[in-house]
Scaffold this active site. Structure first.
Site, PDB file in Angstrom:
ATOM      1  N   PRO A   1     -75.730 -55.555   1.082  1.00 49.57           N
ATOM      2  CA  PRO A   1     -76.539 -54.662   0.967  1.00 49.57           C
ATOM      3  C   PRO A   1     -77.857 -54.127   0.238  1.00 49.57           C
ATOM      4  CG  PRO A   1     -75.336 -56.224  -1.467  1.00 49.57           C
ATOM      5  CD  PRO A   1     -75.528 -57.195  -0.062  1.00 49.57           C
TER       6      PRO A   1
ATOM      7  N   TYR B   1     -84.675 -47.313   5.064  1.00 47.19           N
ATOM      8  CA  TYR B   1     -84.065 -47.339   4.796  1.00 47.19           C
ATOM      9  C   TYR B   1     -83.115 -45.482   4.411  1.00 47.19           C
ATOM     10  CZ  TYR B   1     -82.914 -48.199  -0.311  1.00 47.19           C
ATOM     11  OH  TYR B   1     -82.312 -48.393  -1.483  1.00 47.19           O
TER      12      TYR B   1
END
Length: 394
Positions: free
Chosen positions: A293, A385
């Site tokens: 994660p 990201y």
């Protein structure tokens, strides 16, 4: 029962695919082994890339997301006791991410499906997939003591890592890649205001930490813990005290603590299945791949799978072409491996590994120092990201 697409799994990927197909006039039935309440009770990620946001809009379920979601144009990195900001918006030419909990996204999709009167079978037991290597696949399940059969053109395996679809693929036709990390994330959800407007990723001598959020009044925090730890070992007070030890002085002063709404420990792994297509059965989301994660990629990769599969199915019915379904696995895997690489790299960079010596911490500090003081380094973090373009690499 006869449908065009049988979707196994009513998590966000299955529900999103079902809603997109409905909007395109393609019939789909969803079967799920647990209850709807259980699905909603799973506390998961909440960082959405633009591809996921766009698909929610295309599915007609983006109104609440845009109203309540929080746009983030950057993240902060804390190491060696100091924070550094990665201005993702500036470094990527205006791209952002949105904070919107997966639970809320799933609820929006569930509500839309129920409002449209579409068929979702919860608590379907002993689900099995059949003849997916032919042009006439079918799915069976048991409900209320009775056996049911769904005949279909395609099976979408959106049933997660432990689901039946990947397990039903012939072992001779499948290859699996896996890395299991020697620690987990202890997560705590609380109705407290976030400690910071943006997420804080922490590399600390005591281990990784993450200050995340779900809204302006609900926070989600994580601590790196050994795999031998159990949730019962961690009181709320112990969690907050350990988090403070990993934060900088400013964050410690601003941190608002409170009782936990939920606490859990999640193991970390990198996992990819190749291929993702087996005849008329396609794997999507966690059924085909898992990422740590750290890079916030799990839900977003699932959304990309759904987009590619949806486009391929529409092309099949509209243009009578199998080009999209033939290329589904290749297109998905190209994007998956890039996200897997980033998630693995970011995990290596931010966590303390039990077998590493003091020199590894020095390597991490030196690399983080380089990244934060190099436009190229900052851009590497930022563009990965926010999510690489769908056409990245051709």
């Amino acid at each position: 029962m006869r449908t065009q697409v049988a979707i196994v799994g009513a998590g966000p990927s299955g529900l999103l695919l079902g809603q997109l197909l409905h909007k395109a006039g393609i019939d789909a039935v969803i079967v799920e082994r647990v209850t709807g309440d259980y699905v909603l009770g799973r506390i998961r990620a909440g960082i959405l890339e633009q591809v996921c946001i766009d698909l929610m809009d295309e599915a007609g379920v983006g109104a609440r997301m845009h109203k309540e979601g929080l746009i983030h144009g950057g993240i902060e990195m804390l190491f060696d006791g100091k924070r550094h900001r990665v201005d993702m918006n500036k470094l990527t030419g205006g791209k952002n991410v949105m904070v919107y909990g997966q639970t809320e996204l799933t609820r929006d999709l569930m509500d839309a499906r129920a409002a449209a009167g579409l068929t979702t079978v919860y608590e379907a037991q002993n689900v099995a997939v059949h003849d997916f290597d032919s042009t006439k696949p079918w799915v069976t399940y048991e409900k209320d003591g009775q056996q049911h059969r769904i005949d279909c053109d395609f099976i979408a395996g959106c049933d997660g890592f432990h689901g039946v679809c990947r397990a039903s693929a012939p072992r001779s036709a499948i290859k699996e890649y896996e890395k299991v990390y020697p620690f987990g994330w202890l997560g705590l959800l609380s109705d407290t205001p976030p400690v910071n407007d943006e997420l804080i990723y922490v590399n600390s001598p005591r281990g990784f930490a993450l200050c995340s959020q779900r809204s302006k009044t609900r926070s989600r925090y994580y601590l790196q813990v050994p795999l031998t730890d159990h949730v019962e070992d961690w009181s709320d007070d112990a969690f907050w005290q350990e988090l403070k030890l990993r934060l900088d002085e400013e964050a410690r002063a601003k941190l608002v603590t409170g009782p936990s709404l939920e606490k859990s420990i999640a193991p970390l792994r990198s996992f990819v299945t190749e291929p993702l297509r087996f005849g008329r059965m396609f794997l999507a989301g966690d059924a085909g791949h898992i990422v740590p994660p750290t890079g916030a990629k799990g839900l977003n990769l699932a959304a990309t799978d759904v987009k590619y599969l949806f486009d391929a199915i529409v092309e099949f019915y509209k243009d009578k072409s199998e080009a999209g379904i033939d290329d589904y696995s290749r297109k998905c895997l190209a994007r998956i491996w890039r996200a897997e690489r980033f998630s693995w790299w970011f995990t290596q960079l931010m966590h303390r590994f039990p077998d590493d010596g003091p020199i590894t911490a020095k390597f991490q500090s030196a690399e983080l120092d380089y990244l934060m003081n190099s436009e190229a380094g900052l851009k590497t973090i930022a563009e990965n990201y926010v999510g690489l373009p769908l056409d990245f690499g051709g």
